[in-house]
Design a protein around this motif. Structure first.
Motif, PDB file in Angstrom:
ATOM      1  N   HIS A  28       1.697  -0.109  -5.441  1.00 49.00           N
ATOM      2  CA  HIS A  28       3.044   0.266  -4.989  1.00 49.00           C
ATOM      3  C   HIS A  28       4.049  -0.870  -5.201  1.00 49.00           C
ATOM      4  O   HIS A  28       5.231  -0.608  -5.431  1.00 49.00           O
ATOM      5  CB  HIS A  28       3.018   0.682  -3.510  1.00 49.00           C
ATOM      6  CG  HIS A  28       2.472   2.057  -3.308  1.00 49.00           C
ATOM      7  ND1 HIS A  28       3.256   3.162  -3.077  1.00 49.00           N
ATOM      8  CD2 HIS A  28       1.192   2.509  -3.345  1.00 49.00           C
ATOM      9  CE1 HIS A  28       2.487   4.236  -2.963  1.00 49.00           C
ATOM     10  NE2 HIS A  28       1.237   3.867  -3.113  1.00 49.00           N
ATOM     11  N   HIS A  65      -7.177   2.385   1.945  1.00 47.04           N
ATOM     12  CA  HIS A  65      -6.799   2.450   3.368  1.00 47.04           C
ATOM     13  C   HIS A  65      -7.977   2.868   4.255  1.00 47.04           C
ATOM     14  O   HIS A  65      -7.774   3.369   5.355  1.00 47.04           O
ATOM     15  CB  HIS A  65      -5.620   3.400   3.596  1.00 47.04           C
ATOM     16  CG  HIS A  65      -4.371   3.060   2.832  1.00 47.04           C
ATOM     17  ND1 HIS A  65      -3.113   3.456   3.246  1.00 47.04           N
ATOM     18  CD2 HIS A  65      -4.166   2.370   1.688  1.00 47.04           C
ATOM     19  CE1 HIS A  65      -2.207   3.030   2.375  1.00 47.04           C
ATOM     20  NE2 HIS A  65      -2.825   2.374   1.405  1.00 47.04           N
ATOM     21  N   HIS A  79       2.786  -1.435   3.465  1.00 45.97           N
ATOM     22  CA  HIS A  79       3.619  -0.280   3.117  1.00 45.97           C
ATOM     23  C   HIS A  79       4.934  -0.202   3.884  1.00 45.97           C
ATOM     24  O   HIS A  79       5.294   0.836   4.442  1.00 45.97           O
ATOM     25  CB  HIS A  79       2.813   1.023   3.256  1.00 45.97           C
ATOM     26  CG  HIS A  79       1.832   1.215   2.135  1.00 45.97           C
ATOM     27  ND1 HIS A  79       2.232   1.418   0.829  1.00 45.97           N
ATOM     28  CD2 HIS A  79       0.472   1.180   2.106  1.00 45.97           C
ATOM     29  CE1 HIS A  79       1.169   1.517   0.052  1.00 45.97           C
ATOM     30  NE2 HIS A  79       0.084   1.370   0.795  1.00 45.97           N
ATOM     31  N   HIS A 129      -6.449  -6.199  -4.940  1.00 47.02           N
ATOM     32  CA  HIS A 129      -5.982  -5.001  -4.227  1.00 47.02           C
ATOM     33  C   HIS A 129      -6.937  -3.815  -4.396  1.00 47.02           C
ATOM     34  O   HIS A 129      -7.336  -3.181  -3.426  1.00 47.02           O
ATOM     35  CB  HIS A 129      -4.585  -4.603  -4.703  1.00 47.02           C
ATOM     36  CG  HIS A 129      -4.051  -3.382  -4.014  1.00 47.02           C
ATOM     37  ND1 HIS A 129      -3.703  -3.374  -2.683  1.00 47.02           N
ATOM     38  CD2 HIS A 129      -3.829  -2.115  -4.459  1.00 47.02           C
ATOM     39  CE1 HIS A 129      -3.284  -2.158  -2.339  1.00 47.02           C
ATOM     40  NE2 HIS A 129      -3.352  -1.379  -3.390  1.00 47.02           N
ATOM     41  N   ASP A 185      -2.064  -3.381   2.499  1.00 43.72           N
ATOM     42  CA  ASP A 185      -1.410  -2.071   2.592  1.00 43.72           C
ATOM     43  C   ASP A 185      -0.483  -1.962   3.813  1.00 43.72           C
ATOM     44  O   ASP A 185      -0.646  -1.091   4.661  1.00 43.72           O
ATOM     45  CB  ASP A 185      -2.481  -0.970   2.562  1.00 43.72           C
ATOM     46  CG  ASP A 185      -3.191  -0.951   1.214  1.00 43.72           C
ATOM     47  OD1 ASP A 185      -2.701  -0.280   0.298  1.00 43.72           O
ATOM     48  OD2 ASP A 185      -4.211  -1.668   1.063  1.00 43.72           O
ATOM     49  N   ASP A 190       0.320  -4.039  -1.788  1.00 44.52           N
ATOM     50  CA  ASP A 190       1.019  -2.884  -1.236  1.00 44.52           C
ATOM     51  C   ASP A 190       1.796  -3.296   0.018  1.00 44.52           C
ATOM     52  O   ASP A 190       1.679  -2.685   1.079  1.00 44.52           O
ATOM     53  CB  ASP A 190       0.087  -1.689  -0.964  1.00 44.52           C
ATOM     54  CG  ASP A 190      -0.147  -0.869  -2.229  1.00 44.52           C
ATOM     55  OD1 ASP A 190       0.276  -1.305  -3.314  1.00 44.52           O
ATOM     56  OD2 ASP A 190      -0.744   0.221  -2.132  1.00 44.52           O
ATOM     57  N   HIS A 193      -6.344  -0.821  -0.813  1.00 41.78           N
ATOM     58  CA  HIS A 193      -6.037   0.303  -1.706  1.00 41.78           C
ATOM     59  C   HIS A 193      -6.401   1.681  -1.168  1.00 41.78           C
ATOM     60  O   HIS A 193      -5.592   2.583  -1.207  1.00 41.78           O
ATOM     61  CB  HIS A 193      -6.676   0.057  -3.074  1.00 41.78           C
ATOM     62  CG  HIS A 193      -6.175   0.941  -4.174  1.00 41.78           C
ATOM     63  ND1 HIS A 193      -4.842   1.244  -4.350  1.00 41.78           N
ATOM     64  CD2 HIS A 193      -6.827   1.583  -5.194  1.00 41.78           C
ATOM     65  CE1 HIS A 193      -4.708   2.029  -5.425  1.00 41.78           C
ATOM     66  NE2 HIS A 193      -5.897   2.249  -5.935  1.00 41.78           N
TER      67      HIS A 193
HETATM   68 ZN    ZN Z   1      -1.777   1.352  -0.284  1.00 41.80          ZN
END
Ligand code: ZN
Length: 240
Positions: A63, A151, A10, A115, A8, A36, A149
């Motif tokens: 994502h 977080h 991002h 994930h 993650d 992600d 996923h």
């Molecule tokens: Zn995420």
């Protein structure tokens, strides 16, 4: 083998670079990325390039699939949707192609990587409670499944024949299996704004969930300059 497991990111390049700098001092043999890579932040292409240079062991996140049109985004909130649309627009064709070809899962020895959840990876379910973990423990092989996923860094343990429970640390006795959420590099949501990632030593069976400071303000400035929703910048300061 010492694994660094990151998830993650991002599109938060400042966070990713801070984590990699920290990891460089930790004698890591192998890096794994749990997906992600993109979504929310302002540097999707740069983050993909960093991950590509780092490792081939990468699984896909929701994502990542959303940004290349491979998953339904009707359940995304309005800010996440805006970020998906923005990301889709700025991704290079090569990087879109890269994201669209990532696998859902990786098995490496007695470790499994996904994930969201091992039982149904493309459903992007959130694993939050020991009760929800019951079905997940049945479907993966080996000692430990690493996930992202939500977080939220968290460790589930199941002793054979009993119900899963939350634990503070891994012990790895013969009759135990684990599911570890490694938290988020680029958008922590557990009230701590510092980047989170995991280091796992499979010989010593030692897991460490590390927290790393990074330049939050630089990441926030880029989000605002890109015209992404300001809330995506604000939340970084609070780890939510
Ligand atoms: Zn995420």
């Amino acid at each position: 083998m010492r694994y660094a497991i990151i998830s993650d990111i991002h599109s938060n390049l400042e966070a990713l670079e801070a984590v990699l700098e920290d990891a460089q001092r930790q004698n890591i043999d192998s890096f794994i990325c749990l997906g992600d890579i993109v979504g929310y932040g302002a540097n999707p292409n740069e983050c993909i390039q960093q991950v590509q240079q780092l490792t081939e062991q990468v699984v896909v996140g929701n994502h990542d699939h959303a940004a290349v049109g491979l998953t339904d985004i009707s359940y995304f909130n309005v800010h996440a949707k805006r970020a998906v649309e923005w990301t889709a627009k700025v991704l290079s064709p090569e990087n879109s192609d890269y994201l669209s070809k990532l696998p859902f899962t990786i098995q490496a020895g007695n470790l499994f990587f996904v994930h969201a959840t091992p039982a149904d990876p493309p459903a992007w379910n959130y694993l939050m409670t020991p009760r929800m973990a019951l079905v997940e423990f049945e479907v993966f092989e080996g000692l430990c499944c690493f996930i992202g996923h939500s977080h939220q860094p968290i460790i589930f343990c199941q002793k054979s024949g009993s119900h899963p429970r939350l634990v503070e640390a891994m012990v790895c006795s013969q009759d135990e299996k684990y599911i570890v959420n490694v938290g988020s590099v680029g958008q922590p949501r557990d009230g701590d704004p510092r980047c989170c990632y995991a280091i796992f030593d499979n010989h010593e069976c030692h897991l460490q969930l590390r927290r790393v400071n990074y330049d939050v303000q630089a990441a926030q400035r880029k989000i605002l300059q890109a015209g992404l929703p300001p809330v995506l910048a604000i939340r970084l300061a609070h780890g939510e």
